[in-house]
Design a protein around this motif. Structure first.
Motif, mmCIF file in Angstrom:
data_model
loop_
_atom_site.group_PDB
_atom_site.id
_atom_site.type_symbol
_atom_site.label_atom_id
_atom_site.label_comp_id
_atom_site.label_asym_id
_atom_site.label_seq_id
_atom_site.Cartn_x
_atom_site.Cartn_y
_atom_site.Cartn_z
ATOM 1 N N ILE A 40 42.303 37.199 42.884
ATOM 2 C CA ILE A 40 41.135 37.263 43.768
ATOM 3 C C ILE A 40 39.870 36.971 42.969
ATOM 4 C CG2 ILE A 40 39.849 38.660 45.415
ATOM 5 C CD1 ILE A 40 42.795 38.028 46.183
ATOM 6 N N CYS B 204 43.069 44.172 47.504
ATOM 7 C CA CYS B 204 42.550 42.820 47.297
ATOM 8 C C CYS B 204 41.508 42.454 48.343
ATOM 9 C CB CYS B 204 43.708 41.816 47.312
ATOM 10 S SG CYS B 204 44.709 41.843 45.806
ATOM 11 N N ALA C 87 37.809 41.312 47.546
ATOM 12 C CA ALA C 87 37.320 40.032 48.059
ATOM 13 C C ALA C 87 36.027 40.226 48.841
ATOM 14 C CB ALA C 87 38.378 39.383 48.946
ATOM 15 N N ILE D 101 39.576 33.283 51.086
ATOM 16 C CA ILE D 101 40.946 33.301 50.609
ATOM 17 C C ILE D 101 41.860 33.512 51.816
ATOM 18 C CG2 ILE D 101 40.451 34.149 48.285
ATOM 19 C CD1 ILE D 101 41.306 36.977 49.379
ATOM 20 N N ILE E 12 38.017 36.630 54.338
ATOM 21 C CA ILE E 12 39.432 36.984 54.206
ATOM 22 C C ILE E 12 40.220 36.486 55.411
ATOM 23 C CG2 ILE E 12 41.076 38.884 53.937
ATOM 24 C CD1 ILE E 12 38.562 40.540 52.941
#
Length: 237
Positions: free
Chosen positions: A139, A175, A179, A150, A186
């Motif tokens: 990440i 994560c 992020a 991501i 995301i």
């Protein structure tokens, strides 16, 4: 609300198996949007075993929600995306002979390559996302590439969830928090289904979008496409 993007690769697979144009990929894209989907995802591969490169161009005029094109950024793919200019391009490091995507990017090893590709897409007004495993270092590496978003690779979560192991959500949660703190959008995808999507969504802060294809199409064989899309939207509220 988390957006639902429907991956229509399986419709192309069914069409190609007979050699004609039934079911029609363009019409299906129109229909899923009419039924409430907030995006259409395709993943053309070099062998065109499902979505063909011509499909990418044919779909452009009819996708009025979000158009997401996934793929390995080889030259042919990059040139096509730059010409079509979808809403989003999702970079996936899949091998040409892979049945389906099976790993995220090593964002540390491939940083320089990703920086260059992502910058080119962004210069052309295309939002970028990169497919990553739920690993904190990856990440952080994704942030360094300059990507906008991501996409968390969710196969491990989905498999463990079927075994009753809800702790499998933990690395994804950690994560996602990282992020978000880094300013990355995301997304998530791979093996998400009606069974596991609500628990995933409820435990992933800031989840913007999920891309679902195989499970959604399979579930629709029994429940109907329009009904299944509404079931996903309800779970994603």
């Amino acid at each position: 609300m988390t957006k639902l993007s429907v991956n229509i690769n399986k419709i192309a697979t069914l069409r190609n198996s007979r050699g004609g144009d039934v079911p029609n990929v363009v019409q299906f894209a129109k229909d899923v949007q009419e039924f409430g989907a907030q995006g259409v995802t395709i993943h053309p591969r070099p062998d065109e075993r499902h979505i063909r490169y011509q499909d990418v161009y044919d779909l452009k005029p009819v996708v009025y929600t979000e158009y997401n094109i996934e793929g390995n950024p080889i030259k042919q793919f990059v040139d096509m995306v730059l010409e079509v200019k979808p809403t989003q391009v999702t970079l996936v490091p899949d091998a040409e002979d892979a049945i389906t995507s099976n790993a995220g990017w090593d964002t540390l090893k491939h940083k320089d390559f990703l920086v260059d590709v992502i910058a080119e897409f962004q210069r052309n007004g295309i939002r970028t996302s990169i497919f990553v495993d739920p690993v904190m270092a990856q990440i952080e590496g994704a942030k360094a590439t300059g990507t906008d978003r991501i996409e968390l690779y969710t196969e491990a979560y989905a498999h463990q969830y079927t075994l009753g192991n809800k702790d499998a959500i933990k690395p994804y949660n950690e994560c996602a928090v990282l992020a978000h703190d880094l300013g990355l959008g995301i997304n998530a995808g791979h093996d998400l289904s009606l069974d596991n999507i609500k628990f995933f969504k409820d435990n992933i802060p800031g989840l913007l979008e999920v891309s679902i294809g195989h499970a959604l199409i399979s579930e629709s064989l029994y429940l109907g496409v329009e009904n299944v899309i509404q079931m996903y939207l309800q779970r994603l509220k």
